[in-house]
Design a protein around this motif. Sequence first.
Motif, PDB file in Angstrom:
ATOM      1  N   SER A 112       0.807  -1.299   0.000  1.00 22.37           N
ATOM      2  CA  SER A 112       0.000   0.000   0.000  1.00 22.37           C
ATOM      3  C   SER A 112       0.785   1.264   0.000  1.00 22.37           C
ATOM      4  O   SER A 112       1.655   1.481   0.384  1.00 22.37           O
ATOM      5  CB  SER A 112      -0.937   0.039   1.092  1.00 22.37           C
ATOM      6  OG  SER A 112      -1.954  -0.291   1.478  1.00 22.37           O
ATOM      7  N   ALA A 135      -1.033 -11.172   8.826  1.00 12.06           N
ATOM      8  CA  ALA A 135      -2.319 -11.066   9.529  1.00 12.06           C
ATOM      9  C   ALA A 135      -2.469  -9.702  10.188  1.00 12.06           C
ATOM     10  O   ALA A 135      -3.563  -9.113  10.186  1.00 12.06           O
ATOM     11  CB  ALA A 135      -2.431 -12.176  10.571  1.00 12.06           C
ATOM     12  N   ALA A 136      -1.380  -9.172  10.744  1.00 16.75           N
ATOM     13  CA  ALA A 136      -1.442  -7.864  11.401  1.00 16.75           C
ATOM     14  C   ALA A 136      -1.798  -6.761  10.411  1.00 16.75           C
ATOM     15  O   ALA A 136      -2.535  -5.821  10.749  1.00 16.75           O
ATOM     16  CB  ALA A 136      -0.110  -7.550  12.076  1.00 16.75           C
ATOM     17  N   ARG A 137      -1.305  -6.859   9.188  1.00 19.21           N
ATOM     18  CA  ARG A 137      -1.641  -5.857   8.169  1.00 19.21           C
ATOM     19  C   ARG A 137      -3.063  -6.032   7.650  1.00 19.21           C
ATOM     20  O   ARG A 137      -3.840  -5.088   7.575  1.00 19.21           O
ATOM     21  CB  ARG A 137      -0.675  -5.928   6.977  1.00 19.21           C
ATOM     22  CG  ARG A 137       0.712  -5.411   7.267  1.00 19.21           C
ATOM     23  CD  ARG A 137       1.479  -5.109   5.995  1.00 19.21           C
ATOM     24  NE  ARG A 137       1.320  -6.108   4.959  1.00 19.21           N
ATOM     25  CZ  ARG A 137       1.952  -7.292   4.922  1.00 19.21           C
ATOM     26  NH1 ARG A 137       2.782  -7.606   5.901  1.00 19.21           N
ATOM     27  NH2 ARG A 137       1.758  -8.141   3.924  1.00 19.21           N
ATOM     28  N   GLU A 138      -3.391  -7.280   7.298  1.00 25.09           N
ATOM     29  CA  GLU A 138      -4.665  -7.529   6.621  1.00 25.09           C
ATOM     30  C   GLU A 138      -5.876  -7.425   7.547  1.00 25.09           C
ATOM     31  O   GLU A 138      -6.942  -6.972   7.132  1.00 25.09           O
ATOM     32  CB  GLU A 138      -4.629  -8.909   5.970  1.00 25.09           C
ATOM     33  CG  GLU A 138      -3.618  -9.019   4.826  1.00 25.09           C
ATOM     34  CD  GLU A 138      -3.542 -10.409   4.243  1.00 25.09           C
ATOM     35  OE1 GLU A 138      -4.402 -11.243   4.593  1.00 25.09           O
ATOM     36  OE2 GLU A 138      -2.629 -10.673   3.442  1.00 25.09           O
ATOM     37  N   LEU A 139      -5.723  -7.827   8.797  1.00 22.19           N
ATOM     38  CA  LEU A 139      -6.860  -7.862   9.716  1.00 22.19           C
ATOM     39  C   LEU A 139      -6.910  -6.677  10.675  1.00 22.19           C
ATOM     40  O   LEU A 139      -7.921  -6.470  11.339  1.00 22.19           O
ATOM     41  CB  LEU A 139      -6.838  -9.162  10.521  1.00 22.19           C
ATOM     42  CG  LEU A 139      -6.891 -10.455   9.697  1.00 22.19           C
ATOM     43  CD1 LEU A 139      -6.798 -11.669  10.606  1.00 22.19           C
ATOM     44  CD2 LEU A 139      -8.155 -10.515   8.852  1.00 22.19           C
ATOM     45  N   CYS A 140      -5.816  -5.914  10.734  1.00 26.91           N
ATOM     46  CA  CYS A 140      -5.749  -4.837  11.707  1.00 26.91           C
ATOM     47  C   CYS A 140      -5.411  -3.493  11.059  1.00 26.91           C
ATOM     48  O   CYS A 140      -6.232  -2.582  11.012  1.00 26.91           O
ATOM     49  CB  CYS A 140      -4.709  -5.195  12.774  1.00 26.91           C
ATOM     50  SG  CYS A 140      -4.449  -3.935  14.024  1.00 26.91           S
ATOM     51  N   LEU A 141      -4.196  -3.370  10.533  1.00 26.26           N
ATOM     52  CA  LEU A 141      -3.725  -2.078  10.037  1.00 26.26           C
ATOM     53  C   LEU A 141      -4.512  -1.579   8.830  1.00 26.26           C
ATOM     54  O   LEU A 141      -4.959  -0.427   8.792  1.00 26.26           O
ATOM     55  CB  LEU A 141      -2.239  -2.188   9.685  1.00 26.26           C
ATOM     56  CG  LEU A 141      -1.566  -0.882   9.269  1.00 26.26           C
ATOM     57  CD1 LEU A 141      -1.566   0.109  10.422  1.00 26.26           C
ATOM     58  CD2 LEU A 141      -0.140  -1.144   8.791  1.00 26.26           C
ATOM     59  N   ARG A 142      -4.683  -2.440   7.837  1.00 28.54           N
ATOM     60  CA  ARG A 142      -5.355  -2.016   6.606  1.00 28.54           C
ATOM     61  C   ARG A 142      -6.813  -1.608   6.853  1.00 28.54           C
ATOM     62  O   ARG A 142      -7.254  -0.557   6.370  1.00 28.54           O
ATOM     63  CB  ARG A 142      -5.263  -3.119   5.556  1.00 28.54           C
ATOM     64  CG  ARG A 142      -5.558  -2.648   4.126  1.00 28.54           C
ATOM     65  CD  ARG A 142      -5.402  -3.800   3.149  1.00 28.54           C
ATOM     66  NE  ARG A 142      -4.068  -4.374   3.212  1.00 28.54           N
ATOM     67  CZ  ARG A 142      -3.740  -5.557   2.672  1.00 28.54           C
ATOM     68  NH1 ARG A 142      -4.668  -6.274   2.052  1.00 28.54           N
ATOM     69  NH2 ARG A 142      -2.508  -6.010   2.764  1.00 28.54           N
ATOM     70  N   PRO A 143      -7.599  -2.399   7.608  1.00 28.64           N
ATOM     71  CA  PRO A 143      -8.980  -1.975   7.881  1.00 28.64           C
ATOM     72  C   PRO A 143      -9.074  -0.660   8.657  1.00 28.64           C
ATOM     73  O   PRO A 143      -9.988   0.131   8.431  1.00 28.64           O
ATOM     74  CB  PRO A 143      -9.546  -3.139   8.693  1.00 28.64           C
ATOM     75  CG  PRO A 143      -8.702  -4.313   8.344  1.00 28.64           C
ATOM     76  CD  PRO A 143      -7.332  -3.754   8.119  1.00 28.64           C
ATOM     77  N   VAL A 144      -8.126  -0.425   9.568  1.00 30.12           N
ATOM     78  CA  VAL A 144      -8.135   0.841  10.314  1.00 30.12           C
ATOM     79  C   VAL A 144      -7.865   2.007   9.369  1.00 30.12           C
ATOM     80  O   VAL A 144      -8.550   3.036   9.396  1.00 30.12           O
ATOM     81  CB  VAL A 144      -7.082   0.811  11.451  1.00 30.12           C
ATOM     82  CG1 VAL A 144      -6.821   2.222  11.995  1.00 30.12           C
ATOM     83  CG2 VAL A 144      -7.561  -0.085  12.580  1.00 30.12           C
ATOM     84  N   ARG A 145      -6.861   1.861   8.514  1.00 26.88           N
ATOM     85  CA  ARG A 145      -6.540   2.937   7.573  1.00 26.88           C
ATOM     86  C   ARG A 145      -7.681   3.211   6.601  1.00 26.88           C
ATOM     87  O   ARG A 145      -7.888   4.349   6.178  1.00 26.88           O
ATOM     88  CB  ARG A 145      -5.272   2.581   6.801  1.00 26.88           C
ATOM     89  CG  ARG A 145      -4.000   2.681   7.630  1.00 26.88           C
ATOM     90  CD  ARG A 145      -2.796   2.223   6.828  1.00 26.88           C
ATOM     91  NE  ARG A 145      -1.539   2.478   7.538  1.00 26.88           N
ATOM     92  CZ  ARG A 145      -0.346   2.096   7.092  1.00 26.88           C
ATOM     93  NH1 ARG A 145      -0.243   1.439   5.935  1.00 26.88           N
ATOM     94  NH2 ARG A 145       0.747   2.372   7.785  1.00 26.88           N
ATOM     95  N   ARG A 146      -8.428   2.189   6.268  1.00 31.18           N
ATOM     96  CA  ARG A 146      -9.529   2.350   5.318  1.00 31.18           C
ATOM     97  C   ARG A 146     -10.858   2.687   5.997  1.00 31.18           C
ATOM     98  O   ARG A 146     -11.868   2.899   5.339  1.00 31.18           O
ATOM     99  CB  ARG A 146      -9.676   1.076   4.485  1.00 31.18           C
ATOM    100  CG  ARG A 146      -8.496   0.862   3.540  1.00 31.18           C
ATOM    101  CD  ARG A 146      -8.646  -0.388   2.710  1.00 31.18           C
ATOM    102  NE  ARG A 146      -7.589  -0.474   1.697  1.00 31.18           N
ATOM    103  CZ  ARG A 146      -7.401  -1.506   0.887  1.00 31.18           C
ATOM    104  NH1 ARG A 146      -8.205  -2.553   0.976  1.00 31.18           N
ATOM    105  NH2 ARG A 146      -6.427  -1.488   0.000  1.00 31.18           N
ATOM    106  N   GLY A 147     -10.843   2.718   7.330  1.00 33.52           N
ATOM    107  CA  GLY A 147     -12.042   3.089   8.061  1.00 33.52           C
ATOM    108  C   GLY A 147     -13.092   2.004   8.147  1.00 33.52           C
ATOM    109  O   GLY A 147     -14.258   2.278   8.444  1.00 33.52           O
ATOM    110  N   THR A 148     -12.698   0.748   7.904  1.00 36.49           N
ATOM    111  CA  THR A 148     -13.664  -0.352   7.960  1.00 36.49           C
ATOM    112  C   THR A 148     -13.595  -1.119   9.281  1.00 36.49           C
ATOM    113  O   THR A 148     -14.358  -2.068   9.477  1.00 36.49           O
ATOM    114  CB  THR A 148     -13.436  -1.323   6.790  1.00 36.49           C
ATOM    115  OG1 THR A 148     -12.094  -1.829   6.829  1.00 36.49           O
ATOM    116  CG2 THR A 148     -13.663  -0.622   5.457  1.00 36.49           C
TER     117      THR A 148
END
Length: 239
Positions: A112, A135-148
Amino acid sequence: MQNDQVRALRYAVVWSDQHPMSWLEGAFPVSYTVDGWHLSLEESELVAEPSVPMAADEAMEALTPILSAWQASLEITEHLVVTFTYRGADPVLVDGGSVLGTDVVAATFNASVAVKRPSPPAPSWEWKDTEVTSAARELCLRPVRRGTRTVPDAAYWLLTHLKAWAGSEAKAADRLNVSRSYMKHFRTQGARSSERKVGTGMKVSTEGEKAALAKVLEELVLRLHLVESGLRAGEFLTR
């Protein structure tokens, strides 16, 4: 005529982020040389050439850690997601023969960056991507950055993830080079937020508290990637 070895692998490339983005004129092509591979990057295609021809499966297996390092470092440090989808291989030609076709297999790697850029940022090739970091990126960091995913919920999940990784909260703090009070504060801010769970003892998190919690979450995910890559976690953090 061709043998069963390949001289290059080809990938379709897609760049994405939660914000609209584009590249300035002249951003491509970009070339990298890493671990015996020559990588030629266009905006929508990557051509990866090994130093010596090899079987397609062997080549893909050898290239996977390199693409994973690319993925992880750009998403963490540059907020950029790039997707590489395998499209085929250029075979080694024998006796001046012609290419009749290429092997096409669906294999996708995610990585990203944001708005308007002069050129793709160079990856940190020494990084390693593991099941824990992915898993930390896909389930935690990325959803937070995208607001989901809400920050408190993601924080609570990350702490549980780190405890499973290290064996305990205290051991996770030690491995990530942060104080135990730093980790405890992270835990309580996520666990007690009404955005994660409604009930007795839960509190409404202010925007300032959520912003501070998101900053700690980003730092812990970064440190997790560094430690899993065999690198120094960073300066000792406490609160």
